[in-house]
Design a protein around this motif. Structure first.
Motif: not given
Length: 727
Positions: A115-135
């Protein structure tokens, strides 16, 4: 005011349209800019944009009107420039192994760990999306900057083809602006999950910002920040104090600075802290003034007031106060009606709605006729058919009088525009006061004539003998004075008659002249104002030059005739002549040269500057008239020389020439080049009586012809020869 605060507090270099922020600002400078801009636009993202995106150069007009660029920059700059590692996601955080799991987040095979791993991956996905939006936002911002640079090069007024290109670029900027305007960007920083990977950490910090501890300010930093705070306007001081909970009493700048530094995280993340009841605020600012809550207003109003103040200063330096008479200014409806009915033909193509300026309105556009004269003639025909509109306002074709002229790189003094003012531009005159001033000048002229005989021993002795026997018949003395007083007055009358002749020829009206009392001279000439506008700068030039030209010509004639009579007069009459001191005769290189040319080295043979030189009354009157008319040709305000300067250089150019002239006048007195303080006295009188420019001409765009320019140059050469003293 936000820019002014930064510049005052930290001596930050600023350029037009660009807001810069650097590490040298100190701990509170960026935060103060956050506070000011946030209060203005009620959107924290805009504050980030203003402070952290130094390379953006938004167009001035867009920034002033709608802050069109700042909001969309702020939405992305909020996370683009964050310095808190817990709030920034970069591609380096996405380090997955071949099996799809993050290498640093692999966990034992348990439900909790999964469960912790799933939450972490979800966070990373959100951050990746934000990074793409930033670029994506970065690329979009670069495109916007490129388009804005093109917009600046095109300018606001160009050919129709460029105007169409300009409109297309503006539309592209608006499309890109909307593209990088994500919803709820103001809450983004607060909603980002922390970098921790535990459920407990996520739950405890979900929706709550974790504030970083700040390094305490040094005493030196506090002192600098407090001093900067005290230099702010009282209303801005009150606004900043309100943000940290000071609602009454005297403001302690040190306490406010420390509170701002301590609470900047909370204040920046929650703009609702600014929405305090305005009617509960009451302060005594550091300058001792009481400021109530009703006086506190949105920063956008402050910015608009600052821009309005700049506009007023420009227009007031461009046009005289008679163009801003109370109750005479046209309304916006009048300006729109003029734009539709009068400009709705092929003569002038307006490119926008009327813009307010103090006293009237401004209409931008392009002239469709061969020259400005043809355009004015065509507009006059339409204007005469406009009914009551022609009785409410008057229009003029002039150079841009607004601050926008300074941003125009293609046109030195701005593009041609039409300005609308009220119908009546005649100056308000206090007839009684002006009559008294003229009478006092005549009195000084008479006393000057008397004082010219103060060292004539034959005249003084005759007056003393008559007084000893109570013989008060002084007709003989008046007969001596009149040949001096009369010609001095005659030169000025001829000067004014020439003005009246040109005004009659070109069908405009001027006021009754007012004689100005002089210092060291019998008088300084006269003030004559225009009551109705002149048709063009050529007519203004002729009107301005005619008076001094006739006055100088008559003065030179009197001077030459008087010197000839002095050279051939008999000894008995020579002993009764009035006299001038050598110092007075040295005021003019041209005048003293003529004296020595006719009478020989009479000035060089005098022992001291105070020695008296007997001269025929005509010579003295001509010498005085020569200097007075030359002074009137100096390019200052609405003097004759100022009018000539406006006709030759335009109003913007004349302001520069006037400043240099005043600098020379006052500098010559302070550095010993004007021992009699002639220039100092005239400069003071001109500054207080004729500082404002003349009312606008109907057409100030068509240039002077070459012949008039040559005459103007020759005239100023004569002025220089006349007014440069003999050293």
């Amino acid at each position: 005011l936000a820019l002014a605060f930064l510049q005052t507090a930290q001596s930050l270099p600023l350029t037009s349209g660009t807001m810069r922020c650097s590490s040298t600002l100190g701990p509170l400078a960026p935060f103060a800019l956050f506070i000011l801009v946030t209060y203005s636009v009620d959107d924290i993202s805009s504050a980030y944009a203003f402070s952290f995106v130094p390379h953006v150069n938004p167009i001035n007009s867009k920034l002033r009107s709608t802050v069109s660029v700042a909001p969309h920059l702020g939405k992305t700059a909020q996370w683009m420039n964050s310095k808190d590692d817990t709030d920034v996601m970069t591609t380096s955080d996405l380090n997955f192994s071949e099996d799809g799991e993050s290498e640093d987040k692999k966990a034992p095979n348990s439900k909790n760990n999964a469960l912790e791993l799933a939450v972490a991956m979800k966070e990373q996905a959100a951050r990746a999306r934000l990074e793409a939006e930033r670029l994506e936002a970065t690329l979009t911002l670069e495109k916007i900057i490129s388009l804005e640079d093109k917009l600046i090069k095109i300018g606001k007024n160009s050919s129709n083809k460029k105007l169409e290109e300009r409109e297309d670029i503006i539309k592209q900027i608006e499309i890109l602006t909307n593209k990088v305007n994500p919803p709820n960007a103001a809450l983004l920083k607060r909603s980002l999950p922390p970098s921790g990977n535990s459920l407990e950490s996520n739950k405890s910090t979900s929706g709550v910002n974790t504030l970083s501890k700040r390094t305490p300010l040094s005493p030196e930093d506090v002192a600098v920040a407090a001093a900067s705070f005290e230099k702010l306007p009282s209303r801005i001081q009150t606004l900043l104090a309100q943000a940290v909970g000071y609602y009454s009493g005297n403001l302690n700048s040190t306490d406010v600075v420390l509170k701002l530094y301590e609470q900047q995280d909370e204040l920046l993340l929650d703009s609702s802290t600014w929405n305090k009841p305005k009617n509960t605020i009451k302060f005594i600012s550091s300058d001792g003034k009481e400021v109530t809550g009703q006086e506190i207003f949105d920063l956008s109003d402050i910015m608009q007031d600052a821009e309005q103040g700049q506009l007023e200063r420009f227009v007031e330096s461009f046009f005289p106060s008679t163009t801003r008479k109370a109750g005479e200014a046209p309304t916006f409806e009048d300006a729109e009606l003029f734009s539709r009915e009068v400009l709705g033909n092929s003569a002038f193509n307006p490119t926008g709605k009327p813009e307010y300026i103090p006293g009237g309105f401004l209409i931008r556009g392009s002239n469709k006729m061969e020259d400005a004269k043809s355009m004015i003639d065509a507009l006059d025909k339409s204007f005469e058919k406009s009914g009551s509109l022609k009785d409410k306002l008057s229009f003029y074709f002039v150079q841009d009088p607004t601050p926008d002229a300074m941003d125009d790189m293609e046109n030195l003094f701005g593009v041609p525009v039409i300005v609308l003012f009220g119908k009546d531009l005649a100056p308000d005159r206090n007839s009684l006061l002006l009559t008294l001033v003229s009478l006092s000048s005549l009195g000084l002229m008479y006393f000057f004539s008397i004082s010219a005989f103060a060292d004539t021993q034959a005249v003084v002795q005759r007056l003393e003998d008559a007084n000893a026997v109570a013989n008060y018949d002084v007709e003989w003395f008046n007969a001596l004075i009149f040949p001096l007083f009369g010609p001095i007055l005659l030169t000025q009358c001829a000067h004014e008659a020439a003005h009246i002749g040109i005004a009659w020829r070109d069908k405009f009206k001027s006021s009754v002249p007012t004689l100005l009392p002089g210092f060291y001279m019998p008088f300084y000439g006269s003030v004559t104002s225009l009551k109705t506008p002149v048709k063009d700068v050529r007519s203004l030039f002729d009107f301005a030059l005619a008076g001094p030209a006739v006055g100088i010509a008559l003065s030179l004639a009197l001077l030459f005739v008087g010197l000839q009579n002095t050279a051939v007069i008999d000894n008995a009459s020579y002993s009764s002549l009035p006299s001038l001191s050598v110092g007075f005769l040295h005021l003019s290189s041209l005048g003293s040269g003529l004296v020595e040319g006719v009478l020989g080295d009479i000035l060089q043979s005098a022992d001291v500057a105070g020695a008296k030189i007997p001269l025929h009354p005509f010579a003295i009157a001509g010498y005085v008239g020569l200097i007075v008319n030359a002074l009137n040709l100096l390019p200052i305000g609405s003097t004759d020389g100022g009018r000539i300067s406006v006709a030759v250089f335009g109003r913007n150019g004349h302001i520069l020439v006037q400043g240099l002239t005043m600098l020379i006048l006052f500098g010559s007195s302070f550095f010993g080049a004007d021992p009699q303080n002639l220039f100092l006295g005239y400069g003071i009188f001109a500054f207080f009586t004729q500082r404002e420019l003349e009312i606008p001409c109907r057409n100030e765009i068509d240039d002077l012809d070459f012949a008039r320019v040559v005459v103007a140059i020759a005239t100023w050469v004569v002025v220089a020869l006349t007014l440069v003293p003999v050293t």
